[in-house]
Design a protein around this motif. Structure first.
Motif, PDB file in Angstrom:
ATOM      1  N   UNK A   1      13.885   9.420  13.922  1.00 40.09           N
ATOM      2  CA  UNK A   1      13.062   9.458  12.710  1.00 40.09           C
ATOM      3  C   UNK A   1      12.329   8.140  12.520  1.00 40.09           C
ATOM      4  N   UNK A   2      13.045   7.037  12.701  1.00 43.51           N
ATOM      5  CA  UNK A   2      12.425   5.730  12.501  1.00 43.51           C
ATOM      6  C   UNK A   2      11.299   5.470  13.475  1.00 43.51           C
ATOM      7  N   UNK A   3      11.528   5.783  14.748  1.00 44.21           N
ATOM      8  CA  UNK A   3      10.483   5.542  15.741  1.00 44.21           C
ATOM      9  C   UNK A   3       9.278   6.455  15.528  1.00 44.21           C
ATOM     10  N   UNK A   4       9.515   7.636  14.972  1.00 39.53           N
ATOM     11  CA  UNK A   4       8.380   8.541  14.745  1.00 39.53           C
ATOM     12  C   UNK A   4       7.453   8.048  13.635  1.00 39.53           C
ATOM     13  N   UNK A   5       7.938   7.153  12.823  1.00 44.30           N
ATOM     14  CA  UNK A   5       7.117   6.659  11.714  1.00 44.30           C
ATOM     15  C   UNK A   5       6.434   5.331  12.009  1.00 44.30           C
ATOM     16  N   UNK A   6       6.725   4.767  13.174  1.00 39.22           N
ATOM     17  CA  UNK A   6       6.142   3.464  13.499  1.00 39.22           C
ATOM     18  C   UNK A   6       4.616   3.530  13.526  1.00 39.22           C
ATOM     19  N   UNK A   7       4.072   4.603  14.056  1.00 42.15           N
ATOM     20  CA  UNK A   7       2.614   4.686  14.179  1.00 42.15           C
ATOM     21  C   UNK A   7       1.938   4.698  12.814  1.00 42.15           C
ATOM     22  N   UNK A   8       2.611   5.301  11.827  1.00 38.84           N
ATOM     23  CA  UNK A   8       2.016   5.304  10.488  1.00 38.84           C
ATOM     24  C   UNK A   8       2.173   3.943   9.814  1.00 38.84           C
ATOM     25  N   UNK A   9       3.331   3.354   9.999  1.00 38.30           N
ATOM     26  CA  UNK A   9       3.562   2.057   9.355  1.00 38.30           C
ATOM     27  C   UNK A   9       2.659   0.985   9.955  1.00 38.30           C
ATOM     28  N   UNK A  10       2.470   0.985  11.242  1.00 39.19           N
ATOM     29  CA  UNK A  10       1.626  -0.016  11.885  1.00 39.19           C
ATOM     30  C   UNK A  10       0.152   0.189  11.587  1.00 39.19           C
ATOM     31  N   UNK A  11      -0.188   1.374  11.081  1.00 38.74           N
ATOM     32  CA  UNK A  11      -1.579   1.581  10.696  1.00 38.74           C
ATOM     33  C   UNK A  11      -1.963   0.746   9.491  1.00 38.74           C
ATOM     34  N   UNK A  12      -0.995   0.288   8.720  1.00 38.98           N
ATOM     35  CA  UNK A  12      -1.262  -0.570   7.573  1.00 38.98           C
ATOM     36  C   UNK A  12      -1.361  -2.019   8.040  1.00 38.98           C
ATOM     37  N   UNK A  13      -2.375  -2.746   7.540  1.00 42.30           N
ATOM     38  CA  UNK A  13      -2.622  -4.104   8.003  1.00 42.30           C
ATOM     39  C   UNK A  13      -1.712  -5.136   7.349  1.00 42.30           C
TER      40      UNK A  13
ATOM     41  N   UNK B   1      -2.523  12.653  -5.913  1.00 39.34           N
ATOM     42  CA  UNK B   1      -1.901  11.935  -4.800  1.00 39.34           C
ATOM     43  C   UNK B   1      -2.739  12.008  -3.525  1.00 39.34           C
ATOM     44  N   UNK B   2      -3.979  12.424  -3.617  1.00 40.73           N
ATOM     45  CA  UNK B   2      -4.800  12.567  -2.421  1.00 40.73           C
ATOM     46  C   UNK B   2      -5.074  11.235  -1.739  1.00 40.73           C
ATOM     47  N   UNK B   3      -5.126  10.151  -2.498  1.00 39.60           N
ATOM     48  CA  UNK B   3      -5.410   8.833  -1.917  1.00 39.60           C
ATOM     49  C   UNK B   3      -4.144   8.075  -1.526  1.00 39.60           C
ATOM     50  N   UNK B   4      -3.003   8.730  -1.564  1.00 38.40           N
ATOM     51  CA  UNK B   4      -1.747   8.063  -1.189  1.00 38.40           C
ATOM     52  C   UNK B   4      -1.744   7.779   0.312  1.00 38.40           C
ATOM     53  N   UNK B   5      -1.560   6.522   0.750  1.00 36.00           N
ATOM     54  CA  UNK B   5      -1.524   6.203   2.190  1.00 36.00           C
ATOM     55  C   UNK B   5      -0.300   6.823   2.863  1.00 36.00           C
ATOM     56  N   UNK B   6      -0.485   7.302   4.043  1.00 34.88           N
ATOM     57  CA  UNK B   6       0.638   7.865   4.802  1.00 34.88           C
ATOM     58  C   UNK B   6       1.703   6.825   5.109  1.00 34.88           C
ATOM     59  N   UNK B   7       1.302   5.588   5.246  1.00 31.93           N
ATOM     60  CA  UNK B   7       2.275   4.547   5.577  1.00 31.93           C
ATOM     61  C   UNK B   7       3.287   4.345   4.463  1.00 31.93           C
TER      62      UNK B   7
END
Length: 684
Positions: free
Chosen positions: A216-228, A397-403
């Motif tokens: 689960x944690x590794x699957x979310x890395x791509x979303x978290x790293x999308x945030x600067x 909530x449409x503008x809520x970031x996925x990260x």
């Protein structure tokens, strides 16, 4: 025959006097009578909420459930959207799952405190099912209210040549999966298979959930790293843990950190234009209103048919384990089979409204209990809050970031990952449990969660067999002061008879350990019948040859050069060691062991192979003048002995207790010999 004055109680005589054998004596269940009381009881058992509401205190319990329900509802909003994204679903599906299945569990569930909805493990498994269709040229999609097949596969705009599915396609797969899982769980409940979770030990579940947490944690890395902004999840974790842990004793309900983060992230993303200016992925369109009900399609089920029972069992195991803990804490009982039916009914109902399989959440259930919830009415209030968001507030909530949702998921994994710290304690408690934990975790992490669970279960069964194969009988001695039999190596003041060996065994005797059991009995008895018989035959042959040579020499034959030297009787000693042969002429066996008593009071069961092993053991020792007695047989083992015809041949070898067998052994005379000695047997 009365046993009142009998000193040595044989098991057969005891059963003849006290056992209920005739059908009239056996207790029978009363015949079913379909009266109003039984019908009401049946309805209450099938719909537990009716029974709970009969005892509901509206003056005190209602306020508690109201506060608790609103608290859990606040947690449902961010967690539902986050875990839906983990399942490769649009976030709004998590809101649907926090409403529709919860209503069904309210009616049919037997637990008062668990919070049903989205959970990480089931969401991850659902996502793995959806991922099987990536790159497929023939996938399930939805068209209007019906699910059909399409040749189209859309491409994600922000990835390079990575095929993805439309949300309609994913929802179609999830709906079919939910219905099939629901049917599976209802079938298990009707077949009374609620006991299956007993085969999933705590180390197995801990290792499995830890491995799943890594996925689960590794699957979310791509979303978290999308945030600067670096280490956003770390800051979130520190705030949540430190604030709630510091003030949880003073606060009746925890601070809704997840909701605050969602609101803050949405506001910042809306006003600072994260998506337009920084290309940060956001939730996007969140439709207002309830989804139109549609019937799932069963196309391409063969792709994930093996995942259906796995998801059904895992979601049930997680949910019922939480329900059992809550029931024990609050002093009431749950029905595991009824829970299966409730989970299955909720999944089937939810499948018509774009839901995937649901389960109980550990964190929300803990909050529901600690916030003072009394019954599942609290879940109605939490579902009502979710309904408000679905109907009117969803588009906010449409503008809520996925990260932000990914950060919520990652932080929720903290307790699962910290289970690694329990390994030293597990190692000290049980090496087998430690190996189960490690094997399950590694397989779930390195292979896949499905394979991890299956391999963990197989390995757990293997350790059970291995424990029985590694089990060793023990020699027992009597502690006269306490009138008990214990191992002399571990207890003091134990008395043993030199000619009567008492052996205890605490494991089943069956096909997997029968040979080992026999070898250990030989070791403890210090006599192996087969070896002793070979020694006897060899010594007898040598003795006979010596006698023939002596007779030839005395008659003036060709062997007149052989000197006839008179020798003492030949002796083979078997007292505590393997036989040693010396001075063959004639042969005499010195055997101080006369009886072997095997205590079977702790033997769980004996199969047909075990019966053959016991029969052979008795027969082999009879050939060397040693009698084998069995004590403390259970009724089940007695029935197996009857079926395998050990009875009545050896019924006189079965005793009620060790003392009964010991007294009989002491009274029996030793095998007679030529010179009248009771401990020597002459072989010519």
């Amino acid at each position: 025959m009365s046993l009142k004055g009998c000193e040595c109680r044989k098991l057969g005589e005891f059963r003849d006097q006290f056992r209920k054998n005739s059908p009239e004596q056996m207790s029978r269940k009363p015949k079913c009578t379909c009266d109003k009381k039984k019908a009401k009881s049946m309805v209450n058992r099938f719909v537990p909420m009716l029974r709970i509401m009969n005892k509901y205190n509206w003056r005190t319990d209602f306020i508690a459930d109201l506060i608790c329900g609103l608290t859990v509802g606040i947690m449902q909003l961010p967690q539902g959207m986050a875990y839906a994204m983990l399942a490769e679903m649009p976030p709004v599906v998590g809101l649907y799952m926090s409403f529709f299945p919860v209503l069904i569990y309210f009616l049919f569930g037997s637990s008062k405190h668990i919070s049903m909805g989205t959970v990480a493990v089931v969401s991850l498994l659902t996502g793995s099912v959806v991922a099987k269709f990536y790159g497929s040229t023939n996938v399930v999609t939805t068209a209007g209210d019906n699910i059909t097949l399409s040749e189209n596969v859309t491409m994600s705009p922000d990835t390079e040549a990575v095929p993805s599915l439309s949300y309609e396609t994913k929802i179609g797969i999830a709906m079919t999966l939910s219905m099939l899982v629901g049917f599976t769980q209802i079938a298990m409940g009707l077949l009374r298979l609620g006991f299956v979770t007993t085969y999933m030990s705590d180390p197995l579940i801990a290792g499995f959930t830890t491995g799943t947490a890594v996925h689960v944690g590794t699957s979310q890395v791509k979303y978290i790293l999308g945030l600067k902004i670096p280490r956003t999840d770390g800051l979130f974790q520190v705030i949540k843990v430190q604030v709630n842990q510091r003030f949880k004793k003073k606060l009746r309900i925890p601070i809704p950190i997840e909701l605050l983060i969602v609101i803050t992230g949405t506001l910042l993303s809306h006003f600072l234009k994260f998506n337009e200016n920084y290309h940060i992925k956001i939730v996007g369109n969140v439709p207002a209103g309830l989804p139109k009900p549609s019937f799932p399609s069963f196309e391409r089920v063969n792709v994930y048919i093996a995942d259906i029972p796995i998801i059904a069992i895992i979601s049930f195991a997680q949910s019922v384990s939480i329900a059992a803990v809550m029931a024990k804490k609050n002093k009431y009982t749950i029905d595991a089979n009824q829970e299966l039916i409730a989970y299955g009914a909720g999944n089937i109902f939810g499948s018509f409204f774009s839901c995937y399989p649901y389960a109980a959440s550990v964190s929300r259930s803990s909050v529901q209990d600690s916030a003072g919830g009394k019954t599942q009415i609290a879940s109605l209030f939490s579902a009502s809050m979710v309904l408000v968001v679905i109907l009117w507030l969803g588009p906010l909530f449409e503008n809520l970031p996925n990260c932000v949702l990914s950060a919520i998921i990652v932080v929720a994994l903290r307790s699962l990952l910290l289970q690694v710290l329990e390994l030293p304690s597990v190692w000290r408690t049980s090496k087998y449990d430690f190996y189960i934990w490690v094997v399950t975790c590694l397989c779930a992490t390195l292979l896949h969660v499905d394979y991890g669970l299956v391999i963990g279960l197989v390995f757990s069964f293997f350790t059970v067999v291995l424990r029985t194969q590694m089990a060793r009988p023990t020699s027992l001695g009597k502690i006269t002061e306490q009138d008990v039999y214990k191992d002399p190596k571990k207890y003091v003041k134990t008395n043993q008879n030199t000619d009567i060996k008492v052996i205890g065994y605490s494991y089943p005797i069956y096909f997997a350990n029968g040979d080992l059991f026999v070898r250990e009995v030989y070791r403890l008895a210090t006599i192996k019948p087969e070896t002793l018989r070979k020694m006897i035959r060899r010594a007898s042959q040598m003795s006979e040859a010596s006698t023939n040579r002596n007779s030839i020499a005395s008659s003036g034959g060709s062997l007149n050069t052989i000197i006839n030297i008179p020798r003492q009787d030949s002796v083979v000693s078997v007292n505590g060691q393997l036989p040693e042969i010396y001075d063959i002429n004639p042969f005499i066996l010195e055997n101080t062991l006369s009886h072997i008593i095997i205590d079977c009071s702790a033997v769980a069961f004996v199969d047909t192979v075990g019966c053959k092993v016991i029969r052979t053991l008795i027969q082999d020792y009879d050939t060397v003048g040693v009698k084998v007695y069995l004590t403390g047989l259970s009724d089940d083992i007695w029935s197996v002995f009857e079926a395998t015809e050990i009875l009545p041949t050896y019924q006189d070898r079965l005793f009620l207790t060790i003392d009964d067998a010991l007294q009989t052994a002491k009274k029996e005379p030793r095998r007679a010999t030529e010179n009248g000695s009771s401990d020597k047997i002459s072989y010519m």
